[in-house]
Write a protein that holds these residues in place. Structure first.
Motif, PDB file in Angstrom:
ATOM      1  N   HIS A 135      18.537  18.142 -17.701  1.00 33.05           N
ATOM      2  CA  HIS A 135      19.565  19.090 -18.128  1.00 33.05           C
ATOM      3  C   HIS A 135      19.016  19.910 -19.287  1.00 33.05           C
ATOM      4  O   HIS A 135      18.429  19.369 -20.233  1.00 33.05           O
ATOM      5  CB  HIS A 135      20.830  18.341 -18.551  1.00 33.05           C
ATOM      6  CG  HIS A 135      22.033  19.219 -18.648  1.00 33.05           C
ATOM      7  ND1 HIS A 135      22.292  20.017 -19.739  1.00 33.05           N
ATOM      8  CD2 HIS A 135      23.054  19.438 -17.773  1.00 33.05           C
ATOM      9  CE1 HIS A 135      23.415  20.676 -19.556  1.00 33.05           C
ATOM     10  NE2 HIS A 135      23.905  20.344 -18.359  1.00 33.05           N
ATOM     11  N   ILE A 136      19.207  21.227 -19.243  1.00 31.44           N
ATOM     12  CA  ILE A 136      18.594  22.095 -20.240  1.00 31.44           C
ATOM     13  C   ILE A 136      19.120  21.818 -21.649  1.00 31.44           C
ATOM     14  O   ILE A 136      18.382  21.987 -22.628  1.00 31.44           O
ATOM     15  CB  ILE A 136      18.773  23.587 -19.874  1.00 31.44           C
ATOM     16  CG1 ILE A 136      20.254  23.950 -19.752  1.00 31.44           C
ATOM     17  CG2 ILE A 136      18.037  23.915 -18.577  1.00 31.44           C
ATOM     18  CD1 ILE A 136      20.479  25.445 -19.527  1.00 31.44           C
ATOM     19  N   GLN A 192      16.637  21.141 -24.654  1.00 34.06           N
ATOM     20  CA  GLN A 192      16.706  21.930 -25.887  1.00 34.06           C
ATOM     21  C   GLN A 192      16.849  21.006 -27.100  1.00 34.06           C
ATOM     22  O   GLN A 192      16.193  21.192 -28.128  1.00 34.06           O
ATOM     23  CB  GLN A 192      17.890  22.881 -25.824  1.00 34.06           C
ATOM     24  CG  GLN A 192      18.081  23.754 -27.075  1.00 34.06           C
ATOM     25  CD  GLN A 192      16.965  24.770 -27.233  1.00 34.06           C
ATOM     26  OE1 GLN A 192      16.743  25.594 -26.344  1.00 34.06           O
ATOM     27  NE2 GLN A 192      16.241  24.725 -28.353  1.00 34.06           N
ATOM     28  N   ASP A 197      14.548  24.782 -12.171  1.00 34.93           N
ATOM     29  CA  ASP A 197      14.983  25.638 -13.272  1.00 34.93           C
ATOM     30  C   ASP A 197      14.843  24.923 -14.615  1.00 34.93           C
ATOM     31  O   ASP A 197      14.450  25.550 -15.621  1.00 34.93           O
ATOM     32  CB  ASP A 197      16.431  26.058 -13.062  1.00 34.93           C
ATOM     33  CG  ASP A 197      16.611  26.954 -11.856  1.00 34.93           C
ATOM     34  OD1 ASP A 197      15.620  27.598 -11.451  1.00 34.93           O
ATOM     35  OD2 ASP A 197      17.735  26.979 -11.299  1.00 34.93           O
ATOM     36  N   GLN A 198      15.152  23.667 -14.676  1.00 34.67           N
ATOM     37  CA  GLN A 198      15.094  22.927 -15.933  1.00 34.67           C
ATOM     38  C   GLN A 198      13.659  22.800 -16.437  1.00 34.67           C
ATOM     39  O   GLN A 198      13.400  22.884 -17.640  1.00 34.67           O
ATOM     40  CB  GLN A 198      15.725  21.543 -15.761  1.00 34.67           C
ATOM     41  CG  GLN A 198      17.211  21.563 -15.439  1.00 34.67           C
ATOM     42  CD  GLN A 198      17.486  21.613 -13.940  1.00 34.67           C
ATOM     43  OE1 GLN A 198      16.672  22.134 -13.168  1.00 34.67           O
ATOM     44  NE2 GLN A 198      18.632  21.097 -13.532  1.00 34.67           N
ATOM     45  N   PHE A 223      12.608  26.015 -17.889  1.00 32.54           N
ATOM     46  CA  PHE A 223      13.196  26.160 -19.217  1.00 32.54           C
ATOM     47  C   PHE A 223      12.376  25.407 -20.256  1.00 32.54           C
ATOM     48  O   PHE A 223      12.086  25.928 -21.342  1.00 32.54           O
ATOM     49  CB  PHE A 223      14.630  25.615 -19.188  1.00 32.54           C
ATOM     50  CG  PHE A 223      15.336  25.632 -20.519  1.00 32.54           C
ATOM     51  CD1 PHE A 223      15.942  26.796 -20.979  1.00 32.54           C
ATOM     52  CD2 PHE A 223      15.374  24.496 -21.320  1.00 32.54           C
ATOM     53  CE1 PHE A 223      16.582  26.810 -22.215  1.00 32.54           C
ATOM     54  CE2 PHE A 223      16.015  24.505 -22.547  1.00 32.54           C
ATOM     55  CZ  PHE A 223      16.622  25.662 -22.999  1.00 32.54           C
ATOM     56  N   ALA A 224      11.964  24.183 -19.942  1.00 29.43           N
ATOM     57  CA  ALA A 224      11.160  23.384 -20.886  1.00 29.43           C
ATOM     58  C   ALA A 224       9.814  24.044 -21.146  1.00 29.43           C
ATOM     59  O   ALA A 224       9.322  24.076 -22.298  1.00 29.43           O
ATOM     60  CB  ALA A 224      10.977  21.977 -20.331  1.00 29.43           C
TER      61      ALA A 224
END
Length: 772
Positions: free
Chosen positions: A126-127, A131, A152-153, A156-157
């Protein structure tokens, strides 16, 4: 007749193969039958399966990407980078995290772990948590038991500047995340010799590579995660579990002792069932209800007091989880039973607000067990306007494919043929139910909707010994692709039977083949005591175990299901109080039969169901149902006609008579002569006044005096006028047996002897012959 809960498919074993395995391996016939049923045909193949060693494990560097993963982790260790272990909230994820944290702690890493909250974050990366980890200084993420679908996650990382190593075993999608390394036994396809590792198995391979040797101290974690995640127990998985169970039985780790304590398990007796039914559910429970972090903290704890406290927390959560499952299941059943359209649907879709999404998968499994239909259980979120839940299927209904036909109304779903999860707008629930039912009409047959039970080991009582049962343990562990056997005892009889338990809901019985016998128990089947009769040929399926009491060991059969094709006679003759036998009679499929209106009036206020009167007409009586015979027929021919036509599967024989004539018997010729002489000597005898005195003086029942008087009257030996009896001066010679009253009494006595007073076996034989 008792219909089994499921349709049995009893395996036929090759006796020659069984003998070969038995002699070649020195096993009991029971153990040899299990191997034969599992497909082993040679001694060599069975030995290879039974006697696994370290050679069953593959070089961890055969996993694609292992070199890169080890290099990146060692780099982080050298540079003191902060590492995040990101895991799943189930038992596989919890044990995977424990394996990964153990090796990183041992190597001196600066490491933390995070677990998503099922309700807040959902499954997988989970983003928000990524974060959060970045803000805490993490620069390397290692996922365990998740991440293969987190495209997608991961992006993001990476955009944040973190590196990510994915270790997972779940089904990869068409597009893989752009991680720095992916460790997956099936990515690329066929790149690793064994593709069925659990998430904890993949984590163990990485730990093995990092240590540079087999981390035997981690086998306990691998056994728990592998068994709990229901992956096939073959290849490396089987070896991991064998080694892990051995380690658990002698473990000094606080978490093992703590889990044993809260689940009342002897540590030395830990087996795969302990993990599957005791440890696994407790580890899973906290993640089903909220934060799964305490489960990891328990497995990592070195302090006995802390481990005991955390184990209690997991146990309390498991109790709460059980209560939730029970409550939701009861509500779902009430919903189904109260809605005819839903009850008749081939796919059950139930939804309600306030149901806990963490347990609905278990509820769906319960409903499949109860109704044997594909089932979806959804939690309505009124605020979001969504329905979220889980589904379980049956053989022949490919759940994922059937859901895929409804992407327009189910935008988010995933799973496989037998299980799935989904989220959809709540207004689409009814339409989904309608569509899935119509799809099932096209692809499910009546045969597929009959739940089947594959019984693979038919046994004789002679084979079941304590030694043979102990022999079976050598074949373990049992699990996916090497299932625990289900045994059959065919054409047995019941020597004794009684209800047990505080609420009389369990059954204890003795099963016999006529020569040998075995004690048996059946949990939650106490009702069978009212449905089985002794002397009937009965078949049982279930499990075998050893019952140890005061140092003595005896084999025991655990009955799971029962069936008999024979009709059954329930003998309730002579029980005067209806309350004592009415509770034995089922409410459904039963009809109460009487042969006189007087009996109907007598039982009208006692029996809730209608009572059918049988004289010459019996078309209104069920065929092949259950019949309660309340009283005796006027003659045996009426009963013969009824039973030969209707052939009930159960007969409850009451045969109530208000005044039995059988025990008073038929007066002898001497008694008739004595009474006739008495009447001659006492002309104009008033029967109302004198019969009581005669009865007392001579010890002859008044009923017999009245009967003899009626015979004399019918033969015109006497006349009766206003209660006065006088002997006729002249009479024609006639046999006593010519009198209608004599014939009627004789027939009645014979009927009572046949139906009311005959021994159980004689009555059943007569009824059986009548129905045949």
């Amino acid at each position: 007749m008792i219909q089994s809960k499921k349709q049995w498919k009893i395996n036929t074993l090759d006796e020659a193969v069984v003998a070969t395995l038995q002699n070649g391996l020195g096993l009991s016939t029971m153990a040899a039958k299990i191997l034969a049923a599992r497909g082993f045909t040679t001694v060599e193949a069975a030995k290879e399966w039974l006697h696994m060693d370290d050679s069953a494990m593959h070089d961890p560097f055969l996993l694609h990407g292992m070199d890169d993963a080890v290099f990146r982790i060692e780099q982080a260790l050298e540079e003191g980078e902060k590492i995040l272990v990101y895991t799943d909230y189930d038992a596989d994820g919890v044990t995977s995290a424990s394996v990964m944290l153990s090796v990183l702690y041992d190597l001196g890493a600066d490491v933390i772990f995070k677990i998503p909250n099922r309700f807040k974050h959902g499954y997988g990366p989970h983003i928000d948590l990524f974060q959060e980890a970045y803000d805490e200084g993490v620069r390397l993420i290692i996922t365990v038991d998740n991440g293969i679908s987190a495209v997608d996650q991961v992006r993001f990382a990476k955009d944040l500047g973190m590196d990510i190593i994915i270790t997972d075993h779940h089904e990869p999608g068409d597009v893989l995340p752009e991680a720095d390394v992916i460790l997956h036994p099936r990515v690329p396809a066929n790149s690793y010799p064994f593709g069925e590792l659990a998430g904890v198995g993949v984590a163990f391979k990485l730990a093995h590579a990092l240590y540079g040797e087999v981390p035997a101290h981690l086998f306990e974690y691998v056994a728990v995660g592998t068994v709990a995640d229901l992956v096939p127990l073959e290849g490396e998985n089987r070896y991991f579990v064998k080694r892990g169970l051995e380690a658990l039985r002698i473990s000094h780790k606080p978490w093992v002792a703590a889990l044993c304590d809260v689940s009342s398990q002897e540590k030395s007796q830990i087996d795969e069932d302990t993990i599957g039914f005791l440890f696994g559910p407790r580890i899973n429970a906290v993640g089903r209800l909220g934060e799964a972090r305490p489960a990891v903290e328990l497995l990592m704890s070195d302090d006995a007091a802390q481990a005991a406290m955390l184990a209690k927390k997991l146990n309390d959560a498991n109790v709460e989880r059980k209560d939730l499952v029970q409550t939701i299941t009861e509500e779902a059943v009430a919903m189904i039973e109260g809605d005819e359209a839903l009850r008749n649907s081939l796919v059950l879709v139930v939804a309600a607000p306030n149901w806990n999404p963490g347990v609905v998968g278990i509820v769906a499994s319960r409903l499949v067990e109860e109704y044997y239909k594909p089932t979806i259980v959804l939690c309505i979120d009124e605020e979001k306007g969504t329905a979220k839940g889980s589904a379980r299927s049956i053989e022949g209904y490919h759940l994922y494919n059937e859901l895929a036909k409804n992407r327009d109304i189910v935008p988010h779903f995933g799973g496989h043929p037998m299980a799935a999860g989904m989220t959809l707008p709540k207004e689409n629930v009814e339409e989904l139910r309608r569509r899935l039912h119509m799809q099932a009409v096209d692809c499910l047959t009546d045969e597929q909707l009959q739940q089947k039970l594959r019984v693979d080991i038919p046994l004789t009582l002679e084979e079941i010994t304590v030694e043979a049962i102990e022999d079976i343990a050598k074949l373990g562990p049992f699990g996916m692709h090497f299932a625990k056997p289900i045994y059959a005892l065919e054409n047995m009889q019941i020597a004794s039977m009684k209800k047990i338990g505080a609420t009389q809901n369990h059954l204890k019985l003795e099963i016999t083949d006529g020569v040998q016998s075995i004690e048996a128990v059946s949990f939650n089947n106490g009702h069978l005591a009212d449905e089985l009769t002794q002397g009937v040929s009965v078949s049982f399926v279930g499990d075998v175990s050893i019952n140890e009491w005061q140092g003595r060991k005896k084999p025991q059969f655990k009955v799971e299901d029962v069936q008999t094709t024979e009709w059954q006679l329930f003998d309730i003759r002579g029980i005067r109080q209806p309350s004592r036998w009415l509770q034995q009679v089922p409410v459904a499929d039963v009809q109460f039969v009487a042969f006189s209106e007087e009996t109907v009036r007598y039982y009208a206020s006692i029996v809730e169901q209608p009572i059918y009167v049988v004289a010459e007409q019996y078309d209104n009586i069920l065929t092949n149902g259950y019949i309660v015979l309340l009283d005796l027929p006027q003659n045996v021919q009426i009963l013969q006609a009824l039973l030969s036509t209707k052939k009930p599967s159960r007969i409850y024989a009451h045969f109530f008579v208000q005044d039995s004539q059988y025990f008073n018997g038929m007066p002898s010729r001497e008694q008739f002569a004595w009474f006739f002489k008495l009447l001659k000597q006492n002309p104009q005898l008033n029967w109302r006044e004198h019969f009581p005195k005669i009865s007392t003086q001579f010890g002859v029942p008044q009923e017999i005096l009245k009967f003899m008087t009626k015979v004399f009257f019918e033969l015109k030996f006497v006349r009766i006028d206003k209660g006065l009896i006088s002997v006729e001066p002249t009479t024609q010679k006639s046999a006593l047996t010519d009198a209608p009253a004599y014939k009627e009494r004789q027939a009645r006595m014979e009927l009572e002897q046949l139906l009311l007073y005959a021994p159980y076996a004689e009555l059943k034989d007569w009824l059986t012959a009548t129905m045949q």
